[in-house]
Design a protein around this motif. Structure first.
Motif, PDB file in Angstrom:
ATOM      1  N   UNK A  11     -14.456  -1.675   2.658  1.00 33.10           N
ATOM      2  CA  UNK A  11     -13.490  -2.640   3.165  1.00 33.10           C
ATOM      3  C   UNK A  11     -13.166  -2.300   4.615  1.00 33.10           C
ATOM      4  N   UNK A  12     -13.121  -3.315   5.440  1.00 37.89           N
ATOM      5  CA  UNK A  12     -12.734  -3.179   6.839  1.00 37.89           C
ATOM      6  C   UNK A  12     -11.569  -4.141   7.037  1.00 37.89           C
ATOM      7  N   UNK A  13     -10.368  -3.579   7.231  1.00 37.20           N
ATOM      8  CA  UNK A  13      -9.156  -4.392   7.234  1.00 37.20           C
ATOM      9  C   UNK A  13      -8.402  -4.209   8.550  1.00 37.20           C
ATOM     10  N   UNK A  14      -8.085  -5.322   9.193  1.00 41.18           N
ATOM     11  CA  UNK A  14      -7.231  -5.321  10.391  1.00 41.18           C
ATOM     12  C   UNK A  14      -5.946  -6.054  10.032  1.00 41.18           C
ATOM     13  N   UNK A  15      -4.826  -5.392  10.204  1.00 36.86           N
ATOM     14  CA  UNK A  15      -3.586  -6.004   9.760  1.00 36.86           C
ATOM     15  C   UNK A  15      -2.471  -5.895  10.789  1.00 36.86           C
ATOM     16  N   UNK A  16      -1.655  -6.939  10.873  1.00 42.43           N
ATOM     17  CA  UNK A  16      -0.452  -6.838  11.696  1.00 42.43           C
ATOM     18  C   UNK A  16       0.595  -5.996  10.972  1.00 42.43           C
ATOM     19  N   UNK A  17       1.642  -5.703  11.688  1.00 39.73           N
ATOM     20  CA  UNK A  17       2.779  -4.957  11.152  1.00 39.73           C
ATOM     21  C   UNK A  17       3.965  -5.909  11.073  1.00 39.73           C
ATOM     22  N   UNK A  18       4.546  -6.013   9.896  1.00 40.29           N
ATOM     23  CA  UNK A  18       5.744  -6.828   9.721  1.00 40.29           C
ATOM     24  C   UNK A  18       6.886  -5.895   9.356  1.00 40.29           C
ATOM     25  N   UNK A  19       7.863  -5.770  10.226  1.00 38.24           N
ATOM     26  CA  UNK A  19       9.018  -4.910   9.974  1.00 38.24           C
ATOM     27  C   UNK A  19       8.589  -3.513   9.528  1.00 38.24           C
ATOM     28  N   UNK A  20       7.639  -2.948  10.250  1.00 38.78           N
ATOM     29  CA  UNK A  20       7.125  -1.595  10.029  1.00 38.78           C
ATOM     30  C   UNK A  20       6.352  -1.440   8.724  1.00 38.78           C
ATOM     31  N   UNK A  21       5.858  -2.531   8.155  1.00 43.25           N
ATOM     32  CA  UNK A  21       5.124  -2.427   6.894  1.00 43.25           C
ATOM     33  C   UNK A  21       4.016  -3.483   6.809  1.00 43.25           C
ATOM     34  N   UNK A  22       3.489  -3.638   5.610  1.00 46.48           N
ATOM     35  CA  UNK A  22       2.366  -4.528   5.330  1.00 46.48           C
ATOM     36  C   UNK A  22       2.843  -5.976   5.281  1.00 46.48           C
ATOM     37  N   UNK A  23       2.111  -6.898   5.886  1.00 45.93           N
ATOM     38  CA  UNK A  23       2.518  -8.305   5.792  1.00 45.93           C
ATOM     39  C   UNK A  23       2.390  -8.814   4.351  1.00 45.93           C
ATOM     40  N   UNK A  24       3.256  -9.743   3.958  1.00 43.87           N
ATOM     41  CA  UNK A  24       3.236 -10.265   2.589  1.00 43.87           C
ATOM     42  C   UNK A  24       1.883 -10.837   2.178  1.00 43.87           C
ATOM     43  N   UNK A  25       1.185 -11.511   3.077  1.00 42.81           N
ATOM     44  CA  UNK A  25      -0.121 -12.087   2.754  1.00 42.81           C
ATOM     45  C   UNK A  25      -1.091 -11.017   2.266  1.00 42.81           C
ATOM     46  N   UNK A  26      -1.165  -9.910   2.969  1.00 41.35           N
ATOM     47  CA  UNK A  26      -2.096  -8.844   2.608  1.00 41.35           C
ATOM     48  C   UNK A  26      -1.684  -8.171   1.313  1.00 41.35           C
ATOM     49  N   UNK A  27      -0.410  -7.856   1.183  1.00 42.78           N
ATOM     50  CA  UNK A  27       0.062  -7.198  -0.049  1.00 42.78           C
ATOM     51  C   UNK A  27      -0.162  -8.093  -1.255  1.00 42.78           C
ATOM     52  N   UNK A  28       0.128  -9.379  -1.128  1.00 47.72           N
ATOM     53  CA  UNK A  28      -0.068 -10.318  -2.224  1.00 47.72           C
ATOM     54  C   UNK A  28      -1.543 -10.406  -2.616  1.00 47.72           C
ATOM     55  N   UNK A  29      -2.421 -10.411  -1.630  1.00 48.25           N
ATOM     56  CA  UNK A  29      -3.858 -10.459  -1.902  1.00 48.25           C
ATOM     57  C   UNK A  29      -4.297  -9.213  -2.665  1.00 48.25           C
ATOM     58  N   UNK A  30      -3.893  -8.051  -2.190  1.00 48.76           N
ATOM     59  CA  UNK A  30      -4.265  -6.798  -2.866  1.00 48.76           C
ATOM     60  C   UNK A  30      -3.705  -6.755  -4.284  1.00 48.76           C
ATOM     61  N   UNK A  31      -2.494  -7.267  -4.468  1.00 43.78           N
ATOM     62  CA  UNK A  31      -1.889  -7.276  -5.799  1.00 43.78           C
ATOM     63  C   UNK A  31      -2.648  -8.194  -6.757  1.00 43.78           C
ATOM     64  N   UNK A  32      -2.997  -9.398  -6.328  1.00 39.39           N
ATOM     65  CA  UNK A  32      -3.735 -10.309  -7.201  1.00 39.39           C
ATOM     66  C   UNK A  32      -5.114  -9.744  -7.545  1.00 39.39           C
ATOM     67  N   UNK A  33      -5.787  -9.149  -6.584  1.00 40.11           N
ATOM     68  CA  UNK A  33      -7.114  -8.585  -6.858  1.00 40.11           C
ATOM     69  C   UNK A  33      -7.010  -7.429  -7.850  1.00 40.11           C
ATOM     70  N   UNK A  34      -5.861  -6.779  -7.917  1.00 35.73           N
ATOM     71  CA  UNK A  34      -5.692  -5.634  -8.809  1.00 35.73           C
ATOM     72  C   UNK A  34      -5.308  -6.015 -10.240  1.00 35.73           C
ATOM     73  N   UNK A  35      -5.218  -7.288 -10.525  1.00 36.43           N
ATOM     74  CA  UNK A  35      -4.809  -7.715 -11.875  1.00 36.43           C
ATOM     75  C   UNK A  35      -5.968  -7.593 -12.861  1.00 36.43           C
ATOM     76  N   UNK A  36      -5.628  -7.172 -14.091  1.00 38.85           N
ATOM     77  CA  UNK A  36      -6.627  -7.111 -15.158  1.00 38.85           C
ATOM     78  C   UNK A  36      -7.146  -8.521 -15.414  1.00 38.85           C
ATOM     79  N   UNK A  37      -8.437  -8.608 -15.718  1.00 40.03           N
ATOM     80  CA  UNK A  37      -9.023  -9.927 -15.967  1.00 40.03           C
ATOM     81  C   UNK A  37     -10.204  -9.781 -16.906  1.00 40.03           C
ATOM     82  N   UNK A  38     -10.228 -10.609 -17.912  1.00 37.29           N
ATOM     83  CA  UNK A  38     -11.288 -10.624 -18.914  1.00 37.29           C
ATOM     84  C   UNK A  38     -11.539  -9.225 -19.479  1.00 37.29           C
TER      85      UNK A  38
END
Length: 193
Positions: A75-102
C-alpha cells in the motif's frame, strides 16, 4: 514485480495529497513496481455502521476495495492531516475494508502487506502529526509499515506542473522511500511463495 495499491486519503480535486500520490506512483513504477492508482471518490461508502451492515450487508464498494487490497502486495498512501489525525474518509475506508465478509476475517486484506506513508500540507509540519495515527491503525490491522515516512511541508510551494503532471521540486527523499517499498514488497512476496 510487486503489485502496489496507491491512493490518497482525500478526494478534494486540488488536494496536495492527490498530487503527491501521483508523483509517488510515477516513482514506484520507475523503481519496478506495478502500481494501481485509485481514487477513493470512485468508491463512496456510508459511514461505518454495524446496524446498516447487519441490515444491508457489506456495501458493494467495500467489497470492491477488499478485492483490490487482497490483490496487491503493498500500500502506498498519501494523506492529509485533519486536526492532527487521520481524515474521516481514510479511516472509514480502512474500517469498511476490515469488516468480516463471507466468513473471511476482516484482517485478510491487510495480511502480508507492507505500506509506505506519505503526507502533504501547506503548513510547516507537512502532515507529520497524522502519520503516527495512521501507522498505529495499519499496524493494528497487521500491515508492516516501513519505518521511514515522507512528510511534505509547504506543499503549496513544492510542486511544478509539467504537462498537467505534478512534479516535486526536490523528490529524492520520496524516491528513496518508494524504492524501499518496492524492494521490501518484492522480498516479502518472494518469501511467501
Amino acid at each position: 514485480m510487486p503489485k502496489i495499491l496507491a491512493f490518497a486519503g482525500s478526494t478534494r480535486r486540488d488536494s496536495w495529497n492527490r498530487k503527491l500520490i501521483r508523483v509517488a506512483t510515477h516513482a514506484a513504477r520507475a523503481a519496478g513496481g506495478e502500481v494501481t492508482l485509485i481514487d477513493l471518490a470512485d468508491y463512496p461508502l456510508p459511514l461505518m455502521d454495524e446496524d446498516l451492515e447487519a441490515r444491508d450487508g457489506l456495501p458493494a464498494n467495500a467489497q470492491r476495495l477488499k478485492a483490490l487490497f487482497k490483490a496487491h502486495d503493498a500500500l502506498l498512501i498519501a494523506s492529509p492531516e485533519y486536526n492532527s489525525s487521520i481524515p474521516p474518509l481514510l479511516k472509514n475506508t480502512l474500517d469498511w475494508v476490515s469488516r468480516e465478509w463471507q466468513g473471511e476475517s476482516g484482517l485478510v486484506p491487510y495480511q502480508n502487506k507492507v505500506a509506505a506513508l506519505l503526507a502533504a500540507s501547506p503548513g510547516q509540519f507537512g502532515g507529520m502529526r497524522m502519520l503516527p495515527h495512521l501507522r498505529q491503525v495499519l499496524n493494528t490491522l497487521g500491515v508492516l509499515v516501513l519505518p521511514g515516512q515522507f512528510s511534505l511541508p509547504h506543499a503549496d510551494q513544492a510542486f511544478d506542473d509539467a504537462d498537467g503532471v505534478p512534479m516535486l521540486k526536490a523528490p529524492a527523499r520520496l524516491h528513496d522511500l518508494v524504492l524501499e517499498l518496492v524492494n521490501t514488497a518484492q522480498m516479502l512476496s518472494a518469501a511467501a511463495k
